[in-house]
Design a protein around this motif. Structure first.
Motif, short mmCIF file in Angstrom:
data_model
loop_
_atom_site.label_atom_id
_atom_site.label_comp_id
_atom_site.label_asym_id
_atom_site.label_seq_id
_atom_site.Cartn_x
_atom_site.Cartn_y
_atom_site.Cartn_z
N GLU A 1 -4.86 -13.20 12.47
CA GLU A 1 -4.92 -13.52 13.90
C GLU A 1 -4.04 -12.56 14.69
OE1 GLU A 1 -4.18 -17.74 14.58
OE2 GLU A 1 -6.33 -17.94 14.97
N ASN A 2 -2.87 -12.24 14.16
CA ASN A 2 -1.99 -11.29 14.84
C ASN A 2 -2.67 -9.93 15.01
OD1 ASN A 2 -0.09 -13.32 14.85
ND2 ASN A 2 1.12 -12.46 13.17
N ILE A 3 -3.40 -9.51 13.98
CA ILE A 3 -4.08 -8.21 14.03
C ILE A 3 -5.20 -8.25 15.08
CG2 ILE A 3 -5.56 -6.64 12.72
CD1 ILE A 3 -3.84 -7.46 10.21
N ILE A 4 -5.98 -9.32 15.07
CA ILE A 4 -7.11 -9.47 16.00
C ILE A 4 -6.61 -9.52 17.45
CG2 ILE A 4 -8.84 -11.16 16.78
CD1 ILE A 4 -9.91 -9.87 14.40
N ASN A 5 -5.48 -10.21 17.67
CA ASN A 5 -4.97 -10.39 19.03
C ASN A 5 -4.16 -9.22 19.56
OD1 ASN A 5 -6.14 -12.92 19.19
ND2 ASN A 5 -4.34 -13.92 18.30
N ALA B 1 -3.51 -1.42 2.97
CA ALA B 1 -2.90 -2.75 3.00
C ALA B 1 -3.64 -3.70 3.94
CB ALA B 1 -1.43 -2.63 3.40
N GLY B 2 -4.18 -3.15 5.03
CA GLY B 2 -4.90 -3.99 6.00
C GLY B 2 -6.17 -4.61 5.44
N ASN B 3 -6.63 -4.11 4.32
CA ASN B 3 -7.84 -4.67 3.69
C ASN B 3 -7.46 -5.83 2.77
OD1 ASN B 3 -10.58 -4.82 2.85
ND2 ASN B 3 -10.15 -3.49 1.10
N PHE B 4 -6.52 -6.67 3.23
CA PHE B 4 -6.06 -7.78 2.40
C PHE B 4 -7.06 -8.93 2.43
CE2 PHE B 4 -4.46 -8.50 6.66
CZ PHE B 4 -4.64 -9.87 6.88
N GLU C 1 -0.94 -18.46 5.66
CA GLU C 1 -0.08 -17.34 6.04
C GLU C 1 -0.91 -16.06 6.26
OE1 GLU C 1 2.78 -16.76 2.95
OE2 GLU C 1 4.08 -15.49 4.19
N ASP C 2 -1.89 -15.84 5.39
CA ASP C 2 -2.77 -14.68 5.54
C ASP C 2 -3.59 -14.79 6.82
OD1 ASP C 2 -1.98 -13.80 2.97
OD2 ASP C 2 -3.51 -15.05 2.03
N GLY D 1 -7.50 -24.69 2.23
CA GLY D 1 -7.61 -26.06 2.74
C GLY D 1 -8.91 -26.35 3.45
N GLU D 2 -9.73 -25.31 3.69
CA GLU D 2 -11.07 -25.49 4.25
C GLU D 2 -11.85 -24.21 3.98
OE1 GLU D 2 -11.49 -24.97 8.67
OE2 GLU D 2 -9.31 -24.94 8.65
#
Ligand code: CTP
Ligand code: MG
Length: 224
Positions: free
Chosen positions: A219-223, A204-207, A213-214, A22-23
């Motif tokens: 953001e969850n991983i970064i935070n 898997a973390g290299n998605f 949703e991705d 979307g952007e």
């Protein structure tokens, strides 16, 4: 250096439009920094990478090179214009690397959690093949489908899901990219032009961030 000391450079395509997201996700802030910068950090930290070319849309070149100038880096980082298709962007990036670069690692700007170790593993894989890509053994059974009907089931034990980095000997990659074909990754173009491509196990973390949703997952991983 892991590759018989062949000089390796990176091409990071970031010239997409982000239609599904979307952007333009590559410039959106993930934590405190644009997504693209998270991705570049691993390439700056990887001792096997001598230089980096970032490929963005024409209208984003000025902003990107200005922002990248604030990065303190021991290696050259260039910004060039991309094209309509991913393969056009990647080709432009390849042609902008120094003459003496012999191995090219292509990596999606939209995969921010790549590690220097995974980059190096794909470079090392080029010792024994024309190219080597990060990929994940499939945990699910993969079906080929047309009009909602399964056409065939692909043997799971031999099915891997392609990620990036996708790394190749330069001349083989550039030759493949110059062929006229529809492709979603570089490996398929090298395969189609007769090249041998190895896989090294990714994670898997290299998605790839494709949808909102991705982004939430990132953001969850970064935070964390
Ligand atoms: N890319 C590029 N040039 C293009 C198309 C894509 O450099 N003409 C880059 C994207 O910026 C991204 C990577 O290739 O880093 C993977 O592409 P994708 O996830 O499909 O991103 P977009 O093309 O931007 O998204 P969409 O397909 O939803 O428009
Ligand atoms: Mg795309």
């Amino acid at each position: 250096m892991s590759n018989l000391s062949l000089k390796a450079g990176a091409v990071v395509p970031a010239a997409g439009q982000g239609a599904r997201f979307g952007e333009k996700k590559q410039f959106k802030l993930l934590g405190r920094r644009p997504l693209l910068f998270h991705t570049l950090t691993s390439f700056l930290e990887c001792d096997d990478i001598a230089e980096i070319v970032v490929v963005v849309s024409e209208e984003d070149i000025e902003m990107t090179s200005r922002e990248l100038a604030s990065f303190t880096s021991a290696k050259p980082v260039k910004t060039v214009a991309g094209g309509a298709r991913r393969q056009d962007s990647v080709l432009n990036g390849c042609l902008a690397l120094s003459e003496n670069v012999e191995i090219i690692a292509v990596h999606d700007a939209a995969r921010p959690f790549v590690t220097p170790e995974l980059i190096s593993a794909t470079i090392a894989g080029c010792n024994k093949a024309d190219g080597c890509i990060a990929a994940l053994p499939s945990k699910d059974t993969v079906k080929q489908v047309a009009e909602n009907n399964i056409q065939r089931t692909i043997d799971r034990d031999s099915t891997w899901l392609a990620q990036t980095p996708q790394t190749f000997h330069k001349d083989i990659l550039i030759n493949a990219l110059q062929h006229d074909m529809v492709a979603t990754d570089e490996a398929s173009m090298v395969e189609a032009t007769g090249g041998t491509v190895a896989v090294t196990e990714g994670f898997a973390g290299n998605f790839k961030i494709t949808t909102g949703e991705d982004w939430q997952l990132a953001e969850n991983i970064i935070n964390d």
